[in-house]
Design an enzyme around this catalytic site. Structure first.
Site, PDB file in Angstrom:
ATOM      1  N   LYS A 178       2.461  55.216  70.929  1.00  0.00           N
ATOM      2  CA  LYS A 178       3.579  55.245  69.985  1.00  0.00           C
ATOM      3  C   LYS A 178       4.849  54.721  70.650  1.00  0.00           C
ATOM      4  O   LYS A 178       5.307  55.287  71.640  1.00  0.00           O
ATOM      5  CB  LYS A 178       3.808  56.676  69.485  1.00  0.00           C
ATOM      6  CG  LYS A 178       2.586  57.287  68.814  1.00  0.00           C
ATOM      7  CD  LYS A 178       2.809  58.743  68.444  1.00  0.00           C
ATOM      8  CE  LYS A 178       2.942  59.620  69.663  1.00  0.00           C
ATOM      9  NZ  LYS A 178       3.061  61.044  69.337  1.00  0.00           N
ATOM     10  N   THR A 209      14.784  64.083  63.960  1.00  0.00           N
ATOM     11  CA  THR A 209      13.460  63.573  64.338  1.00  0.00           C
ATOM     12  C   THR A 209      12.622  64.636  65.036  1.00  0.00           C
ATOM     13  O   THR A 209      11.603  64.323  65.637  1.00  0.00           O
ATOM     14  CB  THR A 209      13.613  62.364  65.291  1.00  0.00           C
ATOM     15  OG1 THR A 209      14.424  62.776  66.409  1.00  0.00           O
ATOM     16  CG2 THR A 209      14.244  61.181  64.610  1.00  0.00           C
ATOM     17  N   GLY A 211       9.868  67.002  65.692  1.00  0.00           N
ATOM     18  CA  GLY A 211       8.521  67.190  65.149  1.00  0.00           C
ATOM     19  C   GLY A 211       7.832  65.939  64.633  1.00  0.00           C
ATOM     20  O   GLY A 211       6.777  66.035  64.002  1.00  0.00           O
ATOM     21  N   THR A 212       8.392  64.768  64.928  1.00  0.00           N
ATOM     22  CA  THR A 212       7.758  63.535  64.418  1.00  0.00           C
ATOM     23  C   THR A 212       6.357  63.334  64.989  1.00  0.00           C
ATOM     24  O   THR A 212       5.442  62.966  64.256  1.00  0.00           O
ATOM     25  CB  THR A 212       8.601  62.279  64.763  1.00  0.00           C
ATOM     26  OG1 THR A 212       9.037  62.390  66.111  1.00  0.00           O
ATOM     27  CG2 THR A 212       9.795  62.132  63.858  1.00  0.00           C
ATOM     28  N   GLY A 213       6.187  63.584  66.291  1.00  0.00           N
ATOM     29  CA  GLY A 213       4.873  63.360  66.914  1.00  0.00           C
ATOM     30  C   GLY A 213       3.827  64.314  66.357  1.00  0.00           C
ATOM     31  O   GLY A 213       2.697  63.917  66.041  1.00  0.00           O
ATOM     32  N   CYS A 214       4.214  65.591  66.224  1.00  0.00           N
ATOM     33  CA  CYS A 214       3.297  66.601  65.665  1.00  0.00           C
ATOM     34  C   CYS A 214       2.914  66.203  64.246  1.00  0.00           C
ATOM     35  O   CYS A 214       1.737  66.274  63.856  1.00  0.00           O
ATOM     36  CB  CYS A 214       3.976  67.966  65.604  1.00  0.00           C
ATOM     37  SG  CYS A 214       4.669  68.529  67.158  1.00  0.00           S
TER      38      CYS A 214
HETATM   39  O1  PXL Z   1       6.777  67.709  69.379  1.00  0.00           O
HETATM   40  C1  PXL Z   1       6.142  68.301  70.441  1.00  0.00           C
HETATM   41  C2  PXL Z   1       6.042  69.793  70.311  1.00  0.00           C
HETATM   42  C3  PXL Z   1       4.808  70.379  70.240  1.00  0.00           C
HETATM   43  N1  PXL Z   1       4.634  71.706  70.155  1.00  0.00           N
HETATM   44  C4  PXL Z   1       5.685  72.535  70.114  1.00  0.00           C
HETATM   45  C5  PXL Z   1       6.959  72.012  70.151  1.00  0.00           C
HETATM   46  C6  PXL Z   1       7.153  70.611  70.261  1.00  0.00           C
HETATM   47  C7  PXL Z   1       8.497  70.043  70.270  1.00  0.00           C
HETATM   48  O2  PXL Z   1       9.486  70.671  70.109  1.00  0.00           O
HETATM   49  O3  PXL Z   1       7.994  72.842  70.085  1.00  0.00           O
HETATM   50  C8  PXL Z   1       5.460  73.998  70.001  1.00  0.00           C
END
Ligand code: PXL
Length: 276
Positions: A178, A209, A211-214
């Site tokens: 990414k 932004t 939490g975008t990856g999750c």
């Molecule tokens: O975005 C990665 C991520 C994954 N898991 C948890 C997070 C974060 C980013 O803040 O808090 C629990």
């Protein structure tokens, strides 16, 4: 009378973000938005809001494994993803629990939060590579994670493809590098079945932004649970995240979450069109 219909089920194995924008909370919202029943195994807890992370607590590896066994044995999810795993012993436990179940697994090799807080111990990267990547249907590193996994700087389209090939040689079937953190545009590169698929879009200027990856890896997982083929799932999940960034609500005082109510593209299902 209960209604006797089946619903596609997806599982996330991830950490908790109590502010609701990232981690397992983002995954469950994303599953739900896609019409997929979401289950969640907790690996670690953070103390966190949009301003950053101030605490982290890990669950006992045997307790994480017991959650995986309980959920997988009973619900038989159609697809699963991993998010923050924290420590090598938790990775070992998760790999042991999901290794033989044959569910397509999306591994988001989360190493740091948006604020740069480490969420995977440095010593755990080796366990991730040895134990989890060989089980992965897809792994979704960002540029920093791809650099760490490939062992060289990943900062250009050319190095993204080189890294994807190197990471694919570690065992995952498909690799999505990414490039959203590059300043010049949002280019992602999917290495799949021996060829590169490039997804290029205009960069959306936003500070919301979190939490975008999750959300991206959860959207891909939801779409796999619905029977969509991988390349189509990645393309549509990217569109969901773009819409989620563009429509991000005003939540909190820092790096706010994306919009998990964003529109989804209909599923281009090979198997089961779900129609939501
Ligand atoms: O975005 C990665 C991520 C994954 N898991 C948890 C997070 C974060 C980013 O803040 O808090 C629990």
């Amino acid at each position: 009378m209960p209604v006797d219909h089946r619903v596609p089920i997806a599982l996330t194995i991830a950490g908790s973000d109590p502010s609701g924008g990232a981690g397992l909370q983002a995954d469950l919202k994303t599953f739900h938005r896609h019409g997929v029943y979401g289950a969640s195994v907790v690996t670690l807890l953070t103390v966190q809001n949009t301003l950053g992370v101030t605490g982290i607590e890990f669950l006992a590896p045997a307790f994480v494994a017991a959650q995986c066994d309980a959920v997988i044995g009973d619900l038989a999810p159609a697809a699963a993803k991993t998010g923050a795993l924290g420590r090598a012993d938790i990775i070992e436990a998760v790999a042991g629990a999901v290794g033989s179940c044959g569910i397509p697994l999306v591994v988001d090799p989360v190493m740091f939060t948006k604020h740069g807080h480490p969420i995977l111990e440095d010593s755990a990267v080796d366990a991730l590579v040895r134990r989890l990547l060989p089980l992965a249907h897809l792994v979704t590193p960002n540029l920093a994670e791809a650099s760490r996994l490939a062992g060289f700087a990943v900062d250009s389209p050319e190095s993204m493809e080189r890294a994807a090939r190197v990471i694919a040689s570690l065992g995952p079937r498909h690799v999505l590098v990414k490039g959203g953190h590059r300043e010049v545009g949002a280019m992602d590169l999917l290495w799949s079945d021996g060829r590169a698929h490039v997804f290029a879009s205009e960069r959306i200027a936003s500070t919301r932004t979190h939490g975008t990856g999750c959300t991206l890896s959860a959207a891909i997982t939801a779409r796999l649970a619905l029977g969509e083929e991988l390349v189509a799932a990645v393309a549509a999940a990217r569109m969901f995240v773009r819409a989620a960034i563009a429509g991000a609500p005003a939540v909190g005082h820092g790096v706010g979450p994306v919009d998990h109510f964003a529109s989804i593209t209909p599923i281009a299902a090979a198997g089961g069109a779900h129609g939501r």
